[in-house]
Design a protein around this motif. Structure first.
Motif, PDB file in Angstrom:
ATOM      1  N   GLN A   8       0.836  -1.200   0.000  1.00  0.00           N
ATOM      2  CA  GLN A   8       0.000   0.000   0.000  1.00  0.00           C
ATOM      3  C   GLN A   8       0.884   1.269   0.000  1.00  0.00           C
ATOM      4  O   GLN A   8       1.696   1.441  -0.892  1.00  0.00           O
ATOM      5  N   LYS A 145      -3.571  -6.672  10.411  1.00  0.00           N
ATOM      6  CA  LYS A 145      -4.357  -7.553   9.550  1.00  0.00           C
ATOM      7  C   LYS A 145      -3.485  -8.216   8.491  1.00  0.00           C
ATOM      8  O   LYS A 145      -3.813  -9.315   8.010  1.00  0.00           O
ATOM      9  N   PHE A 146      -2.383  -7.569   8.135  1.00  0.00           N
ATOM     10  CA  PHE A 146      -1.542  -8.125   7.079  1.00  0.00           C
ATOM     11  C   PHE A 146      -0.813  -9.387   7.530  1.00  0.00           C
ATOM     12  O   PHE A 146      -0.325 -10.143   6.696  1.00  0.00           O
ATOM     13  N   GLU A 149      -3.217 -11.874   6.054  1.00  0.00           N
ATOM     14  CA  GLU A 149      -3.750 -11.614   4.709  1.00  0.00           C
ATOM     15  C   GLU A 149      -3.434 -12.798   3.796  1.00  0.00           C
ATOM     16  O   GLU A 149      -2.308 -12.950   3.310  1.00  0.00           O
ATOM     17  N   GLU A 150      -4.445 -13.638   3.549  1.00  0.00           N
ATOM     18  CA  GLU A 150      -4.216 -14.884   2.817  1.00  0.00           C
ATOM     19  C   GLU A 150      -3.691 -14.647   1.409  1.00  0.00           C
ATOM     20  O   GLU A 150      -2.784 -15.330   0.939  1.00  0.00           O
ATOM     21  N   LYS A 151      -4.243 -13.673   0.704  1.00  0.00           N
ATOM     22  CA  LYS A 151      -3.815 -13.416  -0.672  1.00  0.00           C
ATOM     23  C   LYS A 151      -2.380 -12.900  -0.710  1.00  0.00           C
ATOM     24  O   LYS A 151      -1.617 -13.230  -1.617  1.00  0.00           O
ATOM     25  N   LEU A 152      -1.998 -12.095   0.253  1.00  0.00           N
ATOM     26  CA  LEU A 152      -0.624 -11.617   0.326  1.00  0.00           C
ATOM     27  C   LEU A 152       0.325 -12.786   0.591  1.00  0.00           C
ATOM     28  O   LEU A 152       1.389 -12.901  -0.039  1.00  0.00           O
ATOM     29  N   LYS A 153      -0.048 -13.661   1.495  1.00  0.00           N
ATOM     30  CA  LYS A 153       0.757 -14.852   1.762  1.00  0.00           C
ATOM     31  C   LYS A 153       0.891 -15.721   0.522  1.00  0.00           C
ATOM     32  O   LYS A 153       1.937 -16.328   0.272  1.00  0.00           O
ATOM     33  N   TYR A 167       1.772  -4.850  -3.470  1.00  0.00           N
ATOM     34  CA  TYR A 167       0.453  -5.282  -3.004  1.00  0.00           C
ATOM     35  C   TYR A 167      -0.454  -4.071  -2.801  1.00  0.00           C
ATOM     36  O   TYR A 167      -0.302  -3.327  -1.842  1.00  0.00           O
ATOM     37  N   HIS A 168      -1.366  -3.878  -3.739  1.00  0.00           N
ATOM     38  CA  HIS A 168      -2.287  -2.734  -3.728  1.00  0.00           C
ATOM     39  C   HIS A 168      -1.541  -1.428  -3.439  1.00  0.00           C
ATOM     40  O   HIS A 168      -1.893  -0.698  -2.501  1.00  0.00           O
TER      41      HIS A 168
END
Length: 323
Positions: A8, A145-146, A149-153, A167-168
């Motif tokens: 971000q 929260k990160f 974060e499943e998608k980040l993982k 990432y975004h």
């Protein structure tokens, strides 16, 4: 593991020198894995180096050495930094910093190599979040929260080390912040990626309209057309590359690992990785064994130049300057 070069609008160490940190990361991972595996094989992992999760999630203690700031203060007192040029000061500071400082610790002793590897990757994932939210002198207000974060993982733990991830990221264009989709920079291509994942086996019916249809066994409802944000993200990337005279293939991709996408008349420049072909696409990415390339780092550098960064100065540096 893919490398998280921008999260971000957090400050990132990769912003300081994109040509140095990726190779440092690869070296760090190799060194620490060999050391961790050797300790485990020699039964060196015991209760003395377990790390337990706190109520707010996995929190890693800040590993920046307090002695580092004592060294800096000593150099100022002895005029070893004060009389140097700015560039020489930076080199002295970098020589004292140990960016490869990392110690793996575990919630419990792994029973086999696969479990050891999984826990090691979880530790390294948290370390990556630190690199992507702080530098030696600055840090961003990190949201816990990160850690979950499943998608980040997914990007960081299941792709090769030579893949760079934004990432975004939030781009600052004409003084206006614009958040874009996930950007994945491989040694040969740039991928602009969005997800369409809800309940299992959902079917997304694509169209050129503002909304798509999502169907499952019980209902049908409208969902926002993912190509709206994907096209905007791709345009931003392409314009930046054009400005910097960078030529590399840019792909737009929609991922639906647990569902299906039905869009017979889809634009030719959009790819889908869904229930029927996701594993094929995923394995083709994982099998890319090419090393880091200069054009890849140049792509990352050009994008990072336009990313917004929100951070504060570390208190240690303020107190060091006051001293």
């Amino acid at each position: 593991m893919g490398q998280l070069i921008k999260l971000q609008d957090y400050v990132s160490r990769y912003e300081q020198n994109i040509y140095t940190y990726p190779s440092r990361y690869v070296r760090l991972k190799k060194q620490q894995w060999e050391r961790t595996k050797e300790n485990w094989e020699n039964e060196g992992l015991d209760a003395s180096n377990l790390l337990l999760p706190s109520s707010s999630g996995w929190i890693e203690e800040d590993t920046e050495k307090p002695l580092f700031f004592q060294k800096i203060k000593g150099l100022f007192r002895n005029n070893q930094i004060e009389n140097q040029s700015v560039k020489e000061q930076e080199e002295i500071i970098k020589s004292l910093e140990d960016p490869l400082q990392f110690s793996a610790s575990f919630e419990h002793k792994p029973e086999n190599v696969d479990e050891l590897k999984r826990q090691f990757l979880d530790q390294l994932y948290r370390f990556q979040l630190k690199w992507a939210s702080s530098t030696l002198t600055e840090k961003s207000n990190f949201h816990t929260k990160f850690y979950f974060e499943e998608k980040l993982k997914f990007f960081l733990q299941r792709f090769p080390d030579t893949f760079l991830v934004l990432y975004h990221p939030i781009f600052l264009l004409k003084k206006a912040p614009v958040e874009v989709e996930v950007i994945l920079i491989s040694p040969t291509d740039v991928w602009c990626i969005t997800f369409m994942e809800e309940e299992n086996s959902a079917v997304f019916v694509g169209s050129n309209d503002r909304f798509w249809l999502k169907r499952n066994q019980n209902e049908e409802k409208k969902v926002l057309n993912p190509l709206l944000s994907l096209n905007r993200s791709e345009r931003i990337i392409r314009n930046i590359f054009k400005l910097h005279e960078i030529e590399i293939p840019i792909h737009k991709l929609i991922i639906s690992r647990n569902g299906y996408i039905d869009y017979p008349s889809a634009p030719f420049d959009v790819k889908f990785a869904e229930g029927r072909n996701f594993e094929q696409w995923f394995q083709s990415m994982r099998s890319l064994k090419s090393p880091l390339k200069h054009i890849q780092l140049k792509c990352a550098e050009s994008l990072l130049q336009y990313c917004q960064t929100t951070s504060i100065r570390r208190l240690e540096w303020d107190s060091s300057e006051e001293s």
